[in-house]
Structures are given as structure tokens and as C-alpha cells.
Write a protein that holds these residues in place. Structure first.
Motif, short mmCIF file in Angstrom:
data_model
loop_
_atom_site.label_atom_id
_atom_site.label_comp_id
_atom_site.label_asym_id
_atom_site.label_seq_id
_atom_site.Cartn_x
_atom_site.Cartn_y
_atom_site.Cartn_z
N THR A 1 11.93 -5.20 19.75
CA THR A 1 13.24 -5.50 18.98
C THR A 1 14.53 -5.64 19.81
OG1 THR A 1 12.17 -4.90 16.95
CG2 THR A 1 14.76 -5.18 16.82
N ARG A 2 14.67 -4.47 20.37
CA ARG A 2 16.03 -4.44 21.05
C ARG A 2 16.15 -5.46 22.11
NH1 ARG A 2 17.06 1.60 22.71
NH2 ARG A 2 19.03 0.91 23.94
N VAL A 3 14.96 -5.71 22.84
CA VAL A 3 14.99 -6.75 23.91
C VAL A 3 15.16 -8.08 23.39
CG1 VAL A 3 13.50 -8.18 25.55
CG2 VAL A 3 13.23 -5.49 25.51
N ASP B 1 5.43 -5.73 29.56
CA ASP B 1 5.92 -4.42 28.89
C ASP B 1 7.20 -4.41 28.12
OD1 ASP B 1 3.48 -3.70 30.42
OD2 ASP B 1 4.75 -3.14 32.35
N PHE B 2 7.31 -5.48 27.49
CA PHE B 2 8.42 -5.53 27.01
C PHE B 2 8.13 -4.98 25.36
CE2 PHE B 2 9.50 -9.45 29.50
CZ PHE B 2 10.51 -8.81 30.03
N HIS B 3 8.17 -3.53 25.26
CA HIS B 3 7.61 -2.86 24.15
C HIS B 3 7.84 -1.41 24.41
CE1 HIS B 3 3.86 -3.62 26.40
NE2 HIS B 3 3.50 -2.34 25.82
N ASP B 4 7.29 -0.60 23.76
CA ASP B 4 7.60 0.83 24.01
C ASP B 4 6.51 1.33 24.94
OD1 ASP B 4 7.74 3.67 23.86
OD2 ASP B 4 6.97 3.99 21.76
N HIS B 5 7.38 1.02 26.19
CA HIS B 5 6.49 1.38 27.66
C HIS B 5 7.40 1.98 28.57
CE1 HIS B 5 4.84 -0.03 31.51
NE2 HIS B 5 3.65 -0.02 30.92
#
Length: 233
Positions: free
Chosen positions: A115-117, A75-79
Motif C-alpha cells: 500500500t505504501r509503495v 518483493d513490493f510487499h512485507d518483505h
């Protein structure tokens, strides 16, 4: 009460069917003893009797060494998980910790959270095409001190990674608010509401109790002051 008994019967006695999602059972039955039995059954079905090999050459970090922490998730996204977790990842003291993200979810070039991650961790690995044992071995190769499972028993989870052993210390956090029933997970991070210490016997993990709330969040989010009517809701 009749429904509860039927759910328990189906989840514990009917072994001809796949074990039911323990995440769903948390919502249906408020019984920690049953939760432990159900999660053990679910884990047994997913990982069998795998027990991670020991880390014979592991040396605990000294004051001169950064602690290597690996976060594992799809879930390294808009989640929802990243909506909560992103600020914590960004706030890690990079002088004391080396942070690695192991993503077995989608790779999204234009996703703001991904992107932030990528911008805040030391290394971002897309491991979606790798086997569970290869992911675990990557953690060993990188000499992780701590592996954090952000999924638990939720959609797209990969518990075998931790059954093979990605780090000498493995922690369950955030994604699944209960025991995983898995001896390969050493700790769970909770609080007095999510993991009350009087229920400790119903956890296969040792409880790390946060003083206020176990759930991180982004303190820079703007809270809407708009008042909604019932019709709009």
C-alpha cells in the motif's frame, strides 16, 4: 578446503546439472574471481547469450524533463527488501523524478508495504502475468531512463527482462550484493565493504560507490530498547 574444491568442481565442471544459486555460493566461498565465474555461468543458463537491443531514439533528460526511474522486483510487499527500501521510494524528489514500480510478485490488497509503495510511486504495474520480453517492452514504451533491478540472482528473479532491455541504463541494487556477471547490467550500487574498488575487475558492472553504506533503511523505525536474555534469544 576440501569442501570448497568440491563446490567449485560441481559448479563449474558438472554442466549436466543446473547452475547452483550464486546467492548461496556467496556464503560458502569468499573468492571474488570464483564469484564472477559462477555468476557468469548462472546468467548464461538463465538468459543465454541475449544482448539487449540499442535504444536508438533515446534522448538524455534535460533540466526541464523528469528522470524516469523504474524499480523492478517481486518483493513490493512485507518483505526484507521493502523493509529497507520503502523510505527511499517515499523520499524521491517527485519534482525531479518519475518513479514507476514493476511488480512481478503477489498482489496483496491488505499488505501495508505494498500500500505504501502504491501511494508513493507515480505508477504501480502488476506485471506478474506478463512475459519477460513484454515487461521489457513496457519499460521501453514508457521511455524509462533507468531500470533498477532489486532482485539480482535471488528467489523469483527475472534477469531476462534486463537482457531484453527495459531501459538504456540498467542498475543492480540491494537484492544481490555482488556482480551479476551480465553485460546487460551497466552499474551496481555498492560501498567500500560490499564492492571494494580493488575488486572492480571481478565485476561486469561499473561500480557506483556510496560514501558510507550502500544499504538504505527506514530512519523512522523505532529501535527496541528491550534487553533479551540468552534464554529468550
Amino acid at each position: 578446503e576440501v569442501l570448497t574444491k568440491k563446490i567449485i568442481e560441481l559448479s563449474e565442471k558438472d554442466h549436466s546439472r543446473p547452475a547452483p544459486s550464486t546467492f548461496s555460493l556467496l556464503n560458502l566461498i569468499d573468492d571474488p574471481e570464483f564469484h564472477l565465474r559462477a555468476t557468469r555461468n548462472y546468467t548464461r543458463e538463465k538468459v543465454g547469450t541475449l544482448l539487449r537491443d540499442p535504444f536508438l531514439d533515446y534522448k538524455k533528460p534535460t533540466g526541464r524533463k523528469k528522470i524516469k526511474v523504474g524499480y523492478f522486483s517481486a518483493d513490493f510487499h512485507d518483505h526484507a527488501t521493502m523493509h529497507l527500501m520503502i523510505k527511499a521510494l517515499e523520499a524521491h524528489d517527485k519534482k525531479k523524478f518519475e518513479i514507476t514500480a514493476f511488480s512481478f510478485g503477489p498482489e496483496l490488497k491488505d499488505d501495508p508495504y505494498q500500500t505504501r509503495v502504491k501511494n508513493c510511486v507515480h505508477t504501480f504495474y502488476n506485471v506478474s502475468g506478463m512475459s519477460d520480453i513484454d515487461i521489457a517492452n513496457l519499460g521501453r514504451k514508457l521511455k524509462l531512463d533507468i531500470a533498477v533491478d532489486l532482485k539480482g540472482h535471488t528467489t523469483d528473479c527475472r534477469p531476462k527482462i534486463f537482457a531484453f532491455g527495459a531501459a538504456p541504463i540498467q542498475i543492480s541494487y540491494l537484492g544481490f550484493p555482488g556482480t551479476l556477471g551480465d553485460k546487460n547490467i551497466d552499474f551496481i550500487i555498492g560501498d567500500e565493504f560490499v564492492t571494494p574498488l580493488e575488486h572492480e575487475k571481478y565485476y561486469t558492472e561499473k561500480i557506483i560507490q556510496m560514501p558510507h553504506s550502500y544499504q538504505v533503511n527506514d530512519n523512522t523505525k523505532k529501535i527496541s530498547r528491550k534487553k533479551f536474555t540468552k534464554k529468550q534469544e
